[in-house]
Design an enzyme around this catalytic site. Sequence first.
Site, PDB file in Angstrom:
ATOM      1  N   ARG A 243       0.974  -1.119   0.163  1.00 57.30           N
ATOM      2  CA  ARG A 243      -0.052   0.091  -0.096  1.00 57.30           C
ATOM      3  C   ARG A 243       0.795   1.181  -0.077  1.00 57.30           C
ATOM      4  O   ARG A 243       1.042   1.900   1.033  1.00 57.30           O
ATOM      5  CB  ARG A 243      -0.940  -0.019   1.265  1.00 57.30           C
ATOM      6  CG  ARG A 243      -2.119   0.901   1.137  1.00 57.30           C
ATOM      7  CD  ARG A 243      -1.657   2.415   1.545  1.00 57.30           C
ATOM      8  NE  ARG A 243      -1.677   2.640   2.860  1.00 57.30           N
ATOM      9  CZ  ARG A 243      -0.762   3.645   3.210  1.00 57.30           C
ATOM     10  NH1 ARG A 243       0.149   4.440   2.373  1.00 57.30           N
ATOM     11  NH2 ARG A 243      -0.670   3.910   4.600  1.00 57.30           N
ATOM     12  N   LYS A 261      11.702   8.095   3.551  1.00 60.90           N
ATOM     13  CA  LYS A 261      11.268   8.218   5.173  1.00 60.90           C
ATOM     14  C   LYS A 261      12.654   8.471   5.909  1.00 60.90           C
ATOM     15  O   LYS A 261      12.813   9.128   6.640  1.00 60.90           O
ATOM     16  CB  LYS A 261      10.368   7.026   5.694  1.00 60.90           C
ATOM     17  CG  LYS A 261       9.000   7.071   5.040  1.00 60.90           C
ATOM     18  CD  LYS A 261       8.291   7.814   5.887  1.00 60.90           C
ATOM     19  CE  LYS A 261       6.856   7.972   5.193  1.00 60.90           C
ATOM     20  NZ  LYS A 261       5.674   8.685   5.879  1.00 60.90           N
ATOM     21  N   ASP A 334       3.579   1.740   4.981  1.00 60.08           N
ATOM     22  CA  ASP A 334       2.840   1.241   3.733  1.00 60.08           C
ATOM     23  C   ASP A 334       2.857  -0.104   3.583  1.00 60.08           C
ATOM     24  O   ASP A 334       2.904  -0.701   2.462  1.00 60.08           O
ATOM     25  CB  ASP A 334       3.461   1.843   2.464  1.00 60.08           C
ATOM     26  CG  ASP A 334       3.330   3.335   2.617  1.00 60.08           C
ATOM     27  OD1 ASP A 334       2.846   3.921   3.759  1.00 60.08           O
ATOM     28  OD2 ASP A 334       3.773   4.160   1.857  1.00 60.08           O
ATOM     29  N   ASP A 357       1.941   4.639   9.595  1.00 66.78           N
ATOM     30  CA  ASP A 357       0.808   4.898   9.036  1.00 66.78           C
ATOM     31  C   ASP A 357      -0.499   5.004  10.154  1.00 66.78           C
ATOM     32  O   ASP A 357      -1.264   5.582   9.948  1.00 66.78           O
ATOM     33  CB  ASP A 357       0.446   4.095   7.961  1.00 66.78           C
ATOM     34  CG  ASP A 357       1.323   4.067   6.798  1.00 66.78           C
ATOM     35  OD1 ASP A 357       1.491   4.984   6.250  1.00 66.78           O
ATOM     36  OD2 ASP A 357       2.064   3.021   6.728  1.00 66.78           O
TER      37      ASP A 357
HETATM   38  N1  LIG Z   1      -1.010  12.368   5.485  1.00 67.64           N
HETATM   39  C1  LIG Z   1      -0.442  11.366   6.174  1.00 67.64           C
HETATM   40  O1  LIG Z   1       0.527  11.473   7.017  1.00 67.64           O
HETATM   41  C2  LIG Z   1      -0.808   9.982   5.749  1.00 67.64           C
HETATM   42  C3  LIG Z   1      -1.679   9.711   4.820  1.00 67.64           C
HETATM   43  N2  LIG Z   1      -2.023   8.468   4.610  1.00 67.64           N
HETATM   44  C4  LIG Z   1      -2.656   8.415   3.445  1.00 67.64           C
HETATM   45  O2  LIG Z   1      -4.204   7.755   3.728  1.00 67.64           O
HETATM   46  C5  LIG Z   1      -4.674   7.082   2.654  1.00 67.64           C
HETATM   47  C6  LIG Z   1      -5.253   5.724   3.169  1.00 67.64           C
HETATM   48  O3  LIG Z   1      -4.071   5.022   3.800  1.00 67.64           O
HETATM   49  P1  LIG Z   1      -4.386   3.858   4.845  1.00 67.64           P
HETATM   50  O4  LIG Z   1      -5.309   4.172   5.964  1.00 67.64           O
HETATM   51  O5  LIG Z   1      -3.262   3.295   5.321  1.00 67.64           O
HETATM   52  O6  LIG Z   1      -5.088   3.011   3.791  1.00 67.64           O
HETATM   53  P2  LIG Z   1      -6.077   1.773   3.980  1.00 67.64           P
HETATM   54  O7  LIG Z   1      -6.176   0.906   2.854  1.00 67.64           O
HETATM   55  O8  LIG Z   1      -5.614   1.039   5.470  1.00 67.64           O
HETATM   56  O9  LIG Z   1      -7.812   2.233   4.313  1.00 67.64           O
HETATM   57  C7  LIG Z   1      -8.232   2.597   3.185  1.00 67.64           C
HETATM   58  C8  LIG Z   1      -9.758   2.889   3.736  1.00 67.64           C
HETATM   59  O10 LIG Z   1     -10.436   3.918   2.872  1.00 67.64           O
HETATM   60  C9  LIG Z   1     -11.590   3.223   2.250  1.00 67.64           C
HETATM   61  N3  LIG Z   1     -11.855   3.716   0.995  1.00 67.64           N
HETATM   62  C10 LIG Z   1     -11.106   3.497  -0.003  1.00 67.64           C
HETATM   63  N4  LIG Z   1     -11.631   4.153  -1.103  1.00 67.64           N
HETATM   64  C11 LIG Z   1     -12.874   4.520  -0.830  1.00 67.64           C
HETATM   65  C12 LIG Z   1     -13.866   5.274  -1.279  1.00 67.64           C
HETATM   66  N5  LIG Z   1     -13.979   5.524  -2.818  1.00 67.64           N
HETATM   67  N6  LIG Z   1     -15.007   5.916  -0.569  1.00 67.64           N
HETATM   68  C13 LIG Z   1     -15.017   5.363   0.740  1.00 67.64           C
HETATM   69  N7  LIG Z   1     -13.848   4.823   1.283  1.00 67.64           N
HETATM   70  C14 LIG Z   1     -12.917   4.438   0.644  1.00 67.64           C
HETATM   71  C15 LIG Z   1     -11.134   1.771   2.397  1.00 67.64           C
HETATM   72  O11 LIG Z   1     -12.591   1.271   2.625  1.00 67.64           O
HETATM   73  P3  LIG Z   1     -12.741  -0.578   2.618  1.00 67.64           P
HETATM   74  O12 LIG Z   1     -12.104  -0.847   3.890  1.00 67.64           O
HETATM   75  O13 LIG Z   1     -14.007  -0.758   2.457  1.00 67.64           O
HETATM   76  O14 LIG Z   1     -11.906  -1.085   1.647  1.00 67.64           O
HETATM   77  C16 LIG Z   1     -10.377   1.783   3.980  1.00 67.64           C
HETATM   78  O15 LIG Z   1     -11.394   1.729   4.892  1.00 67.64           O
HETATM   79  C17 LIG Z   1      -3.294   6.750   1.608  1.00 67.64           C
HETATM   80  O16 LIG Z   1      -3.649   7.577   0.591  1.00 67.64           O
HETATM   81  C18 LIG Z   1      -2.180   7.437   2.386  1.00 67.64           C
HETATM   82  O17 LIG Z   1      -1.301   8.032   1.521  1.00 67.64           O
HETATM   83  C19 LIG Z   1      -1.761   7.492   5.221  1.00 67.64           C
HETATM   84  C20 LIG Z   1      -0.747   7.588   6.217  1.00 67.64           C
HETATM   85  C21 LIG Z   1      -0.140   8.964   6.719  1.00 67.64           C
HETATM   86  C1  LIG Z   2       2.648  10.023   4.622  1.00 68.23           C
HETATM   87  C2  LIG Z   2       2.510   8.415   4.622  1.00 68.23           C
HETATM   88  O1  LIG Z   2       2.856   7.757   5.514  1.00 68.23           O
HETATM   89  C3  LIG Z   2       1.566   7.720   3.738  1.00 68.23           C
HETATM   90  O2  LIG Z   2       0.872   8.535   3.007  1.00 68.23           O
HETATM   91  O3  LIG Z   2       1.518   6.540   3.551  1.00 68.23           O
HETATM   92 MG   LIG Z   3       3.154   5.807   5.008  1.00 69.30          MG
END
Ligand SMILES: NC(=O)C1=CN([C@@H]2O[C@H](COP(=O)(O)OP(=O)(O)OC[C@H]3O[C@@H](n4cnc5c(N)ncnc54)[C@H](OP(=O)(O)O)[C@@H]3O)[C@@H](O)[C@H]2O)C=CC1
Ligand SMILES: CC(=O)C(=O)O
Ligand SMILES: [Mg+2]
Length: 642
Positions: A243, A261, A334, A357
Amino acid sequence: MFSLNGSSLLNNSLYGVSKSWTQRKVSAPPVVVAAVSSNGKPADGNVSVLMEKTENALSSSSSALTENDSKSTVGGGVEDVYGEDRATEDQYITPWTVTVASGYPLLRDPHHNKGLAFNEKERDAHFLRGLLPPVVVRQDLQIKKMMANMRQYQVPLQRYMAMMDLQERNERLFYKLLIENVEELLPIVYTPTVGEACQKYGSIFRQPQGLFISLKEKGRILEVLKNWPQKKIQVIVVTDGERILGLGDLGCQGMGIPVGKLSLYTALGGIRPSACLPVTIDVGTNNEQLLNDEFYIGLRRRRARGQEYAELLHEFMSAVKQNYGEKVLIQFEDFANHNAFDLLAKYGSTHLVFNDDIQGTASVVLAGLMAALNLVGGTLADHTFLFLGAGEAGTGIAELIALEISKQIGAPLEETRKKIWLVDSKGLIVKSRMDSLQHFKRPWAHEHEPVQTLLDAVKVIKPTVLIGSSGAGRTFTKEVVETMSSLNKKPVILALSNPTSQSECTAEEAYQWSEGRAIFASGSPFSPVEYNGNFYASGQANNAYIFPGFGLGLIISGAIRVHDDMLLAASETLAAQVSQENLDNGLIYPPFSNIRKISAEIAAKVAAKAYELGLATRLPQPENLVAYAESCMYSPNYRNYR
Ligand SMILES: NC(=O)C1=CN([C@@H]2O[C@H](COP(=O)(O)OP(=O)(O)OC[C@H]3O[C@@H](n4cnc5c(N)ncnc54)[C@H](OP(=O)(O)O)[C@@H]3O)[C@@H](O)[C@H]2O)C=CC1
Ligand SMILES: CC(=O)C(=O)O
Ligand SMILES: [Mg+2]
């Protein structure tokens, strides 16, 4: 350090290194250590690595760590990581040796190359005469030139490649450039550009960075770790590439993330580059495009799952502890959520592990919300939170908010979770969906009738804070932002997903659709936006504010485990760094330009918490932890060579 084999082992004469130097007993810097891999070639294309005796305070404090570790019950430890002292005659060891770099190899050694900045004395002493043009330039002039060159590239990926080339050529110049131009260069070495770099990693691949551990190395991971030339590793960032940001499964090409990172660990948190180890675990990829890409650099097979996956990860985790001791910080980055939560739970009680994350993101967002209260009023408990995305980031943040509220008002977590709602790809998470929910979503299944869309969820839940953690771009539509703005005087809207293409909305959309009222921050940076004659600058809600200082705090205290209270301490510290001037400009995060100072403050509070919780092993506790943290930070200024 050179590991010797083949003719090198026989001759003890390494890649043109002067014999007079190799024979000399080395008691002061520069000491050269260089690595030769099993095929007899330089391990990473570099001939030598200079190891300085007293690089900075952190390395001297790591000697204290070494003493502790050598007494550790864990096999290996930091002192004897290669096992030479304990190996029996029938065990294999890596024949590392120490020598001094000079001449041509010195210019090809990124850790100690200074390019045109070698002074006259050094040019004589290190056999550089004639290998450089006559001019001697200062590091600041080199910086000026590099930035001018960098700005000529119009395409961000070209800038990324130029930065990576520099890192491989002249490490100190790379870090000085990054530290002094952090706001301009962060979007290059980090999100969003690093995302594109990972997507095209095979095509732009030049020099390997980090350790690639694939299923082919099963049963030999300890051996693979020993191939890495640096012994005193303090932080490992590891991914399995499933991811990568919001870009999905990029397999082995996810290596750009641990590399990026860790460059922030050094630039923002002051961890020595030589103490950082990027790792990619390659268990295959389910990305068809990559499997069919002739330039793909990873295993050409579908992902291992179940026992095969768990065994490889377990071997890796065990080998890391055996090789580096138990105080090495392992940052998971990730991984897909079906592995991420389990890995954190499984190794949280045996290793010093941190999932950026889940935990780093939670801490940075909580900090932003604490700061935002100064603009929107009330306490956290007065607000209602709605997330789009219920994965690692979403549920990690939700849990930390609930924990903080629980501590603030003395209510049980089950109660404080009730004002936090999450929407996933199937709609609002509610009780009637309980049976089909993944375990990390279950605490958020509140009593409510089913709601299918985010817009409807906004209408019925009436959140004051909307957080995007879905990885799905442009999902905060005009209607969603307008509804948030009709419900709130100042709607707090965080579009966390990376890279920019996956951001739930742009800064421009947030300000336009809220008529300039949104308190907005995003995971990837946006330029300031003009709306109705006013300029709106938005902050970057990114875990890069947290993990470098957090990791530094763990290291300087010799922490052996991560605790949620440390995350809360980091959030409070970051929130306290947001000035009134920042708030007046609508910013809920401080500028990155001050990040080293911020990281030292975070490190101090995290370390203090480690001492308070009895999780610190570096004793006695330094009196002034901020000053201590600062004194431990790596400086990228050139060192003088005698
Ligand atoms: N700004 C920051 O510091 C960070 C940003 N992020 C970003 O956050 C995003 C998610 O990361 P992460 O939580 O690890 O990913 P995950 O895959 O763990 O979670 C994604 C979630 O989003 C849901 N989802 C996906 N598409 C849709 C949609 N179209 N409508 C509604 N829900 C949706 C999924 O649903 P379902 O469970 O039903 O599949 C799931 O619950 C990434 O883009 C990542 O880059 C992450 C970490 C840090
Ligand atoms: C920022 C970060 O860790 C992510 O988008 O996965
Ligand atoms: Mg990350």
